[in-house]
Design a protein around this motif. Structure first.
Motif, mmCIF file in Angstrom:
data_model
loop_
_atom_site.group_PDB
_atom_site.id
_atom_site.type_symbol
_atom_site.label_atom_id
_atom_site.label_comp_id
_atom_site.label_asym_id
_atom_site.label_seq_id
_atom_site.Cartn_x
_atom_site.Cartn_y
_atom_site.Cartn_z
ATOM 1 N N GLU A 86 1.351 -0.610 -0.019
ATOM 2 C CA GLU A 86 0.372 0.686 -0.033
ATOM 3 C C GLU A 86 0.681 1.642 0.034
ATOM 4 N N SER B 206 0.816 5.010 0.583
ATOM 5 C CA SER B 206 -0.170 6.289 0.200
ATOM 6 C C SER B 206 0.350 8.144 1.005
ATOM 7 N N SER C 270 -9.045 4.124 3.565
ATOM 8 C CA SER C 270 -9.782 2.713 2.485
ATOM 9 C C SER C 270 -10.922 1.431 2.480
ATOM 10 N N ALA D 200 -10.437 -0.387 -0.191
ATOM 11 C CA ALA D 200 -9.960 -1.310 -0.844
ATOM 12 C C ALA D 200 -9.269 -2.374 0.409
ATOM 13 N N LEU D 201 -9.263 -2.157 0.953
ATOM 14 C CA LEU D 201 -7.787 -2.907 1.779
ATOM 15 C C LEU D 201 -8.707 -4.230 2.639
ATOM 16 N N VAL E 66 -4.267 -0.657 -8.351
ATOM 17 C CA VAL E 66 -5.700 -0.366 -7.689
ATOM 18 C C VAL E 66 -5.824 0.817 -6.622
ATOM 19 N N ASP F 135 -6.610 3.406 -4.701
ATOM 20 C CA ASP F 135 -7.287 3.619 -3.197
ATOM 21 C C ASP F 135 -8.308 4.461 -3.381
ATOM 22 N N SER G 73 -12.226 7.097 -3.756
ATOM 23 C CA SER G 73 -13.667 6.577 -4.266
ATOM 24 C C SER G 73 -14.476 7.427 -4.791
ATOM 25 N N TYR H 278 -2.715 4.355 -3.913
ATOM 26 C CA TYR H 278 -3.241 3.528 -4.255
ATOM 27 C C TYR H 278 -2.005 2.233 -3.712
ATOM 28 N N THR I 14 -6.968 -7.925 -1.221
ATOM 29 C CA THR I 14 -8.461 -6.721 -0.678
ATOM 30 C C THR I 14 -9.374 -7.982 0.102
#
Length: 804
Positions: free
Chosen positions: A63, A65, A76, A78-79, A201, A203, A205, A231, A250
């Motif tokens: 990850e 960040s 997050s 996705a995680l 990905v 991450d 929204s 991401y 995920t």
């Protein structure tokens, strides 16, 4: 906090955010390195622009960040909460670089200016072109693409498998009646899947765009109007290994209840209790298996408009719903209800919802109302804890009445004002910032509450829109309101494969098509339902002008489709084992052909055919009047599932098809477990088990396995309450040895089984068949080239020897 104070706090946080978002100066990089700290599996790098946190979640995944000063960060989505596995983190530092990661995946941090690149096993994988960029409220990332790299991803789109050269909006949005082209649909994913064996990905929204070499041929760019500056990156040594790492990060799909693999009765919609009962009776009368019936919006209102949000039985149309549900269950039919997240101002719950403060608000803290097709409405604030509690109380009441599954519709949300205010635990977000995670959070609410309140049941959560990682909440997506036309059927494999590669392995279509279709196209309907046997969920569904259920069509249509739907039930042991594999590794049920030859990039464009598990190769008929189809055969030997015809792989063949068959091939070396068809999975039993062995002289060893549990225990895997069988066949010069093993068992497992072993492509009659020193009877059909033998198996390791 009372309602007045809550409104005031909402306004304060919102206005503070707006002020910050537009005061950020443009930034094309993340400044220069100042210092770093390493704690466990996280490396923090401090720059003059903020902090960069790099977390090694497992051997394959990280990850990334970025945390710029004064930039609001959403959580997050996705995680997975279980994404981080104990992993030895390697670290080294030089004057110009930091190296951090595992043996599998390493990030190289260039210090000035700060940019990141990635290596797999020490070799270049992918690199940031300029890393994070921020321009006013817009933020995103840029990566460099290799010249020959193919990129899949972006979720549901109809634009071909390779999405390179496409710029696609990231905003979940309904596309009613789509056919062979769609740039924007119900379930977008801010993620890419590369032929170089990495997944990225984003991450975030928020409303945004995914530009895969469209604007600049060598650049992958993600941008959004707000949201998280983070991401995820995953690497794999093979495509299945890559998916395994992604779903570890995920989340993996929990096993659905076994009944979810049966036949569904579904339409828009059943208008009364009597119609429901008559429909279920019709399936029995016409000898069609049935496991579920789906009730669309008429269960809570007699009209399409004006009732959404009632979420309680219309007692005029459904006078005894609890008894109806119980009666259906007695017949092995589970009830699924539609729910939507809109509460109309005309609904019976409007004032209740407003008083309980469960609705998304405007800037003044009042319920945000707006008009859409179904009426004047507000939207449930699914991110707000009191709203979740209120919404769940409705689900709980209905589950206590016997409802077994949920259909969440319009969950993009279909209409979602950009300036809607949603309340998270410690901050607020606008509709634009949180839109793409709405369905994800809705599924999470249903799934987690059902697991808590009804711990002995497996959730069945069918929803239309979500986010990366939604699969961990039992999310079963479908491909939306597809046109009831050949053009609507053509992209369905593409849609399911694209979603399956990113964890959502149960993506399926409204079989037969949903929208339009003024005249019944018999051939289209038959071909679509035939294809449905080899997709994750078998659910014909359509507008009611033309019946979606086969039992309401002519005798000829029924006679063609009945064996196919029964085949779906015969294949339950095989299909359920695919579900088990998916829950353990993320391996899709529907698999692309490029898994067979990872060096052949041209195969990444193929969505005409796909693999159903490891054994079957399926080519749906997507044009009228075809008598044969061209099939790109992977290497090996393949047999026509219906005729037994043998084909040598590694080339393109012309496979004949008949009206009552589908182009389906079986891989030589496969062992496929099957059972007799039943009226409902309520009657399922593998006490008598058929093992189909597809033999060939070119394949010296065959393998297969079978997973089994009680079909409903949500902790079957966790607590070891399951059975796992393994099968093998070894061809030798003068005999074939067939080995049966049980490698795991539990209290409810069968104590013994009647095993029928069917050897396909058996070219000659054996001298005898022996079980140890005992001869057993067999039947040999020289015309069909099939050998059948039976035995009682007590689940001790057993070898059957076919001697020539």
């Amino acid at each position: 906090m009372n309602l007045v104070k809550a409104k005031a706090r909402t306004q304060q946080v919102l206005f503070a955010f707006v002020g910050l978002a537009f005061s950020v100066t443009a930034s094309a990089d993340f400044g220069s390195y100042q210092s770093h700290t390493l704690k466990g599996q996280t490396l923090n790098v401090q720059t003059d622009q903020g902090n960069l946190a790099i977390t090694l979640h497992n051997q394959q995944a990280m990850e990334i960040s970025y945390q710029p000063e004064h930039i609001k960060q959403l959580p997050s989505f996705a995680l997975s909460p279980t994404s981080t596995q104990p992993t030895t983190a390697n670290f080294s530092s030089t004057k110009d670089q930091l190296h951090f990661g595992s043996e599998q995946l390493t990030v190289v941090v260039d210090k000035n200016p700060l940019t990141l690149s990635y290596q797999r096993h020490g070799k270049p994988l992918v690199k940031e072109e300029s890393g994070l960029f921020v321009q006013d409220a817009i933020r995103g990332f840029r990566f460099s693409l290799d010249a020959n790299e193919k990129i899949l991803g972006g979720g549901q789109r109809v634009m071909g498998m390779d999405r390179r050269g496409q710029r696609m909006p990231l905003y979940n949005k309904a596309h009613y009646g789509y056919e062979t082209e769609s740039q924007q649909m119900y379930f977008g994913l801010p993620a890419v899947f590369s032929s170089n064996k990495y997944i990225i990905v984003f991450d975030n929204s928020a409303t945004g765009n995914l530009d895969i070499g469209a604007t600049e041929a060598s650049i992958l760019q993600f941008d959004a109007v707000g949201g998280r500056t983070s991401y995820l990156i995953v690497s794999g040594d093979s495509y299945p290994h890559l998916i395994n790492g992604y779903t570890q990060l995920t989340g993996r799909q929990p096993l659905p209840p076994r009944w979810a693999f049966g036949n569904f009765a579904s339409r828009f919609g059943y208008r009364s209790e009597q119609e429901v009962r008559d429909t279920v009776s019709k399936f029995r009368e016409q000898d069609f298996p049935l496991d579920a019936l789906v009730l669309d919006l008429y269960w809570f209102g007699k009209d399409i408009k004006g009732h959404m949000g009632n979420l309680a039985w219309d007692k005029d149309a459904f006078p005894t719903p609890v008894k109806m549900i119980q009666d259906l269950k007695t017949e092995g039919v589970n009830t699924i209800l539609i729910t939507e997240p809109f509460i109309l101002t005309s609904s019976t719950r409007w004032q209740e919802a407003k008083d309980a403060d469960v609705l998304a608000t405007n800037a003044n803290g009042d319920a945000k109302t707006f008009n859409f097709y179904f009426g004047n409405t507000a939207l449930i604030d699914i991110f707000h804890q009191p709203a979740q509690a209120w919404f769940w109380s409705i689900y709980q009441e209905l589950m206590l009445q016997g409802v077994a599954g949920w259909w969440g519709d319009l969950g993009e949300p279909e209409v979602h004002p950009d300036d809607s205010i949603h309340r998270l635990k410690d901050q607020v977000a606008t509709g634009n910032e949180i839109h793409n995670a709405y369905g994800h959070e809705w599924a999470k609410m249903v799934y987690e509450n059902q697991r808590r309140r009804f711990p002995s049941t497996r959730p069945m959560v069918m929803m239309r829109s979500g986010f990366a990682g939604s699969q961990r909440y039992g999310f079963i997506p479908w491909t939306g309101d597809v046109s009831r036309s050949w053009g609507g059927l053509k992209p369905q494999v593409e849609l399911s494969l694209q979603m399956s590669l990113l964890g959502l392995g149960y993506t399926h279509s409204d079989l037969g098509g949903f929208a339009g279709g003024e005249k019944f196209d018999k051939e289209l309907y038959i071909r679509w339902l035939q294809y449905g046997v080899f997709q994750p969920v078998f659910r014909p569904h359509a507008q009611e002008e033309i019946a979606p259920e086969p039992v309401f069509h002519d005798q000829d249509t029924q006679d063609i489709l009945r064996p196919f739907i029964k085949l779906r039930y015969q294949m339950l042991p095989y299909n359920y084992t695919l579900a088990f594999e998916n829950s353990q590794t993320g391996m899709p049920l529907m698999r692309p052909l490029f898994f067979e030859d990872e060096d052949n990039l041209a195969l990444m464009d193929n969505s005409a055919s796909y693999l159903w598990g490891d054994a079957f190769l399926v080519t749906p008929i997507t044009s009228p009047g075809l008598t044969d189809v061209r099939v790109n055969l992977p290497k090996g030997v393949w047999f026509d599932f219906f005729t037994g015809a043998r084909h040598l792989g590694g080339k393109t063949i012309s496979q004949a098809t008949q009206r009552d068959s589908l182009p389906v091939l079986v891989r030589a070396g496969s062992i496929v477990p099957m059972v007799a068809a039943v009226q409902s999975t309520q009657d399922y039993s593998s006490h008598e088990l058929d093992l189909h062995l597809y033999m060939d002289k070119t394949v010296k060893q065959c393998f297969g396995k079978m997973y089994e549990d009680d079909g409903k225990d949500p902790q079957a895997l966790e607590l070891g309450r399951y059975e796992l069988l393994e099968f093998a066949a070894h061809q030798r010069r003068t005999r074939t040895d067939i080995v049966l093993k049980r490698v795991h068992s539990y209290a409810k497992a069968e104590t013994e089984r009647q095993i029928n072993i069917i050897l396909h492509n058996q070219l000659k009659k054996p001298r005898n068949v022996r079980l140890g020193d005992k001869a057993i009877d067999f039947k040999f059909d020289p015309e069909q080239q099939r050998l059948t033998l039976s035995l009682t198996w007590t689940h001790v390791d057993t070898t059957v020897s076919v001697q020539y």
